[in-house]
Design a protein around this motif. Sequence first.
Motif, PDB file in Angstrom:
ATOM      1  N   ALA A  64       2.071  10.531 -10.436  1.00  0.00           N
ATOM      2  CA  ALA A  64       2.841  11.518 -10.096  1.00  0.00           C
ATOM      3  C   ALA A  64       4.292  11.228 -11.104  1.00  0.00           C
ATOM      4  O   ALA A  64       4.771  10.619 -10.448  1.00  0.00           O
ATOM      5  N   ARG A  65       5.438  12.618 -11.220  1.00  0.00           N
ATOM      6  CA  ARG A  65       5.897  13.043 -12.161  1.00  0.00           C
ATOM      7  C   ARG A  65       7.496  14.205 -11.519  1.00  0.00           C
ATOM      8  O   ARG A  65       6.841  14.723 -10.969  1.00  0.00           O
ATOM      9  N   GLY A  66       8.230  13.156 -11.768  1.00  0.00           N
ATOM     10  CA  GLY A  66       8.754  14.618 -11.569  1.00  0.00           C
ATOM     11  C   GLY A  66      10.870  14.516 -11.605  1.00  0.00           C
ATOM     12  O   GLY A  66      10.726  13.152 -11.863  1.00  0.00           O
ATOM     13  N   SER A 106      11.675  13.246  -4.621  1.00  0.00           N
ATOM     14  CA  SER A 106      11.333  14.071  -3.720  1.00  0.00           C
ATOM     15  C   SER A 106      10.125  14.982  -4.645  1.00  0.00           C
ATOM     16  O   SER A 106       9.334  15.544  -3.945  1.00  0.00           O
ATOM     17  N   GLU A 107      10.592  15.470  -5.955  1.00  0.00           N
ATOM     18  CA  GLU A 107       9.445  16.005  -5.938  1.00  0.00           C
ATOM     19  C   GLU A 107       8.864  15.143  -7.033  1.00  0.00           C
ATOM     20  O   GLU A 107       7.215  16.061  -6.596  1.00  0.00           O
ATOM     21  N   ALA A 108       8.850  13.624  -7.144  1.00  0.00           N
ATOM     22  CA  ALA A 108       7.880  13.186  -7.712  1.00  0.00           C
ATOM     23  C   ALA A 108       6.671  12.869  -6.680  1.00  0.00           C
ATOM     24  O   ALA A 108       5.509  13.067  -6.709  1.00  0.00           O
ATOM     25  N   ARG A 109       7.209  12.545  -5.140  1.00  0.00           N
ATOM     26  CA  ARG A 109       6.660  12.706  -4.057  1.00  0.00           C
ATOM     27  C   ARG A 109       5.842  13.892  -3.818  1.00  0.00           C
ATOM     28  O   ARG A 109       4.182  14.044  -3.492  1.00  0.00           O
ATOM     29  N   GLU A 110       5.824  14.822  -4.082  1.00  0.00           N
ATOM     30  CA  GLU A 110       5.350  16.086  -3.336  1.00  0.00           C
ATOM     31  C   GLU A 110       3.889  16.519  -4.311  1.00  0.00           C
ATOM     32  O   GLU A 110       3.324  16.393  -3.839  1.00  0.00           O
ATOM     33  N   GLY A 158       0.777  -1.326  -0.173  1.00  0.00           N
ATOM     34  CA  GLY A 158       0.167  -0.221  -0.116  1.00  0.00           C
ATOM     35  C   GLY A 158       0.828   1.479  -0.069  1.00  0.00           C
ATOM     36  O   GLY A 158       0.346   2.517  -0.416  1.00  0.00           O
ATOM     37  N   ALA A 159       1.777   0.921   0.526  1.00  0.00           N
ATOM     38  CA  ALA A 159       2.947   2.186   0.216  1.00  0.00           C
ATOM     39  C   ALA A 159       3.326   2.785  -1.081  1.00  0.00           C
ATOM     40  O   ALA A 159       3.596   4.066  -1.896  1.00  0.00           O
ATOM     41  N   GLY A 160       2.608   2.533  -2.035  1.00  0.00           N
ATOM     42  CA  GLY A 160       3.441   2.820  -3.625  1.00  0.00           C
ATOM     43  C   GLY A 160       4.191   2.525  -4.222  1.00  0.00           C
ATOM     44  O   GLY A 160       5.385   1.876  -3.494  1.00  0.00           O
ATOM     45  N   GLY A 161       4.219   2.432  -5.370  1.00  0.00           N
ATOM     46  CA  GLY A 161       6.098   2.542  -5.641  1.00  0.00           C
ATOM     47  C   GLY A 161       6.409   3.715  -6.688  1.00  0.00           C
ATOM     48  O   GLY A 161       5.699   4.298  -7.317  1.00  0.00           O
ATOM     49  N   VAL A 162       7.849   3.822  -6.539  1.00  0.00           N
ATOM     50  CA  VAL A 162       8.664   4.608  -6.888  1.00  0.00           C
ATOM     51  C   VAL A 162       9.478   4.446  -8.161  1.00  0.00           C
ATOM     52  O   VAL A 162      10.520   3.191  -7.799  1.00  0.00           O
ATOM     53  N   PHE A 163      10.113   4.637  -9.396  1.00  0.00           N
ATOM     54  CA  PHE A 163      10.631   4.436 -10.271  1.00  0.00           C
ATOM     55  C   PHE A 163      11.775   5.378 -10.807  1.00  0.00           C
ATOM     56  O   PHE A 163      10.611   6.699 -10.639  1.00  0.00           O
ATOM     57  N   ARG A 164      12.289   4.556 -11.265  1.00  0.00           N
ATOM     58  CA  ARG A 164      13.178   6.072 -12.979  1.00  0.00           C
ATOM     59  C   ARG A 164      12.882   5.335 -13.942  1.00  0.00           C
ATOM     60  O   ARG A 164      13.142   4.052 -14.154  1.00  0.00           O
ATOM     61  N   ASP A 165      12.473   6.266 -14.713  1.00  0.00           N
ATOM     62  CA  ASP A 165      12.620   5.388 -16.032  1.00  0.00           C
ATOM     63  C   ASP A 165      13.400   5.987 -17.275  1.00  0.00           C
ATOM     64  O   ASP A 165      14.476   5.986 -16.439  1.00  0.00           O
ATOM     65  N   LYS A 166      13.504   5.098 -17.964  1.00  0.00           N
ATOM     66  CA  LYS A 166      14.863   5.369 -18.846  1.00  0.00           C
ATOM     67  C   LYS A 166      15.231   6.169 -18.907  1.00  0.00           C
ATOM     68  O   LYS A 166      16.273   6.925 -19.648  1.00  0.00           O
ATOM     69  N   ASN A 167      14.434   7.385 -19.459  1.00  0.00           N
ATOM     70  CA  ASN A 167      14.965   8.804 -19.379  1.00  0.00           C
ATOM     71  C   ASN A 167      15.085  10.574 -18.443  1.00  0.00           C
ATOM     72  O   ASN A 167      15.572  11.015 -18.552  1.00  0.00           O
ATOM     73  N   GLY A 168      15.349   9.539 -17.328  1.00  0.00           N
ATOM     74  CA  GLY A 168      15.578   9.590 -15.853  1.00  0.00           C
ATOM     75  C   GLY A 168      14.056  10.304 -15.050  1.00  0.00           C
ATOM     76  O   GLY A 168      14.932  11.411 -14.076  1.00  0.00           O
ATOM     77  N   THR A 169      13.429   9.883 -15.411  1.00  0.00           N
ATOM     78  CA  THR A 169      11.892  10.740 -14.672  1.00  0.00           C
ATOM     79  C   THR A 169      11.309  10.140 -13.873  1.00  0.00           C
ATOM     80  O   THR A 169      11.315   9.050 -13.979  1.00  0.00           O
ATOM     81  N   TRP A 170      11.492  10.358 -12.651  1.00  0.00           N
ATOM     82  CA  TRP A 170      11.156  10.028 -11.269  1.00  0.00           C
ATOM     83  C   TRP A 170       9.955  10.022 -11.233  1.00  0.00           C
ATOM     84  O   TRP A 170       8.673  10.957 -11.513  1.00  0.00           O
ATOM     85  N   HIS A 171       8.815   8.696 -11.308  1.00  0.00           N
ATOM     86  CA  HIS A 171       7.229   8.281 -11.102  1.00  0.00           C
ATOM     87  C   HIS A 171       7.293   8.033  -9.347  1.00  0.00           C
ATOM     88  O   HIS A 171       8.057   6.615  -8.742  1.00  0.00           O
ATOM     89  N   PHE A 172       5.901   8.057  -9.153  1.00  0.00           N
ATOM     90  CA  PHE A 172       5.488   7.677  -7.605  1.00  0.00           C
ATOM     91  C   PHE A 172       4.258   7.165  -7.949  1.00  0.00           C
ATOM     92  O   PHE A 172       3.281   8.288  -8.493  1.00  0.00           O
TER      93      PHE A 172
END
Length: 412
Positions: A41-43, A47-51, A9-23
């Motif tokens: 959300a993306r960032g 921290s930006e993606a989480r915010e 339930g905490a969610g998933g955080v990952f970084r794609d091949k373009n360097g963008t973070w996803h939450f």
Amino acid sequence: MATKRRTKGAGGVFRDKNGTWHFRKSMGVDPVTGKTRRIEARGKTKSEARERFEQKVADYERTGLIAGGTSPRLADYVERWLADYATRVKPTTYRTRAGRLKACNEHLGQVRLKDLTPEHIRTCMRALGERLAPTTLKDHYVSLKMVLDQAELDGLIPLDPCRKVKPPRVEQDPVRILDADQPKQLIETVPSMPRATHGPADSQDDLELWALLFELAFTTGLRPGERRGLTPDELESRDGTCGISVRHQLQDLGTPGRVEIPKWLDATHIWGTQWLTTPKTRAAHRFIPLPEGLWSRLWARIGRLHIDAHDLVFRTHLGRPVSGSNERRHFKKALAAAGLPDVKLYSARHWTATMTALADMPDDARIAIMGHTDPAVTLRYTHRGTASLARLMADAIPDLGGDTVEAEIIDD
């Protein structure tokens, strides 16, 4: 080394091949669709993606899209409801509904959905009723009920409180229409209407324009936007019958750039806030036969003014589309010049429905001509006069009295 797993339930955080973070996180099951809802959300940084994700969740909770710690305020839920409503209706319909709900929000907007009671609704309607006509007030009630019905479906309230409130009472004023021979008198008076005291005087082309518009109104029962939006390519001959194939109407949708036209709506900007768009309903796409005289007069105007197939048949001397207010103003002038009763221009549509009924046209044909979806509406547009009712009653019910009894008067 064992892989460290995130808490369920905490969610998933990952970084794609373009360097963008996803939450990304699952937010439970949608009560309406039954499908799992996910928010992402993306960032540029984690921290930006989480915010951004947390801000999106807060907005969703505020408007009731997902369940939160507190029930959303009515004003916030209306905001989300209108955003969805705008994708499904024409801009004119949206503006009207948004205006109604704005007025309701002035009284109820800060009340949370779960705290709304039938008495809240009654108090709001009483307050609005002090300044609104009954018909308008009822539309405010209907608008609020539409929103709260959806809130009930979304699982945000157990029951729409409007269901426990009687809608505002409306007594419809009777529609006055002209007598059978009066439209002809009106149209014949148009060329001799008094000149305008302000602005440019009507030219001969202008006077012809008004006469033709009024003739179309009474002869065909076209809606105002349908006749003002008439184009030559709508004038067709089918099986040797000349008529109008109604395919669009002229509507005030708003200024380009300031109004968002839904992708599903076929609309072409003409001038100012006027757009050529689709008819009101699917039933409004219809073929209306025309008398030969009117057909000839329309084509004579089209030929003389070199009007293109997809251009408007009716434009003012400035080349602009005819506005509803301008048409109504000239209609009032023509009525006064002809010495006729002061009726509304829209009553011409009621006159057509009535005349076709008096001619014993079958109901299915009348409904097809009027372009109504509901047959009951065509009946509401029909207004039989006293003479018609008396004739029908005489044909249906005979004189039930017996022979005249002669009484002898005896003096005491």
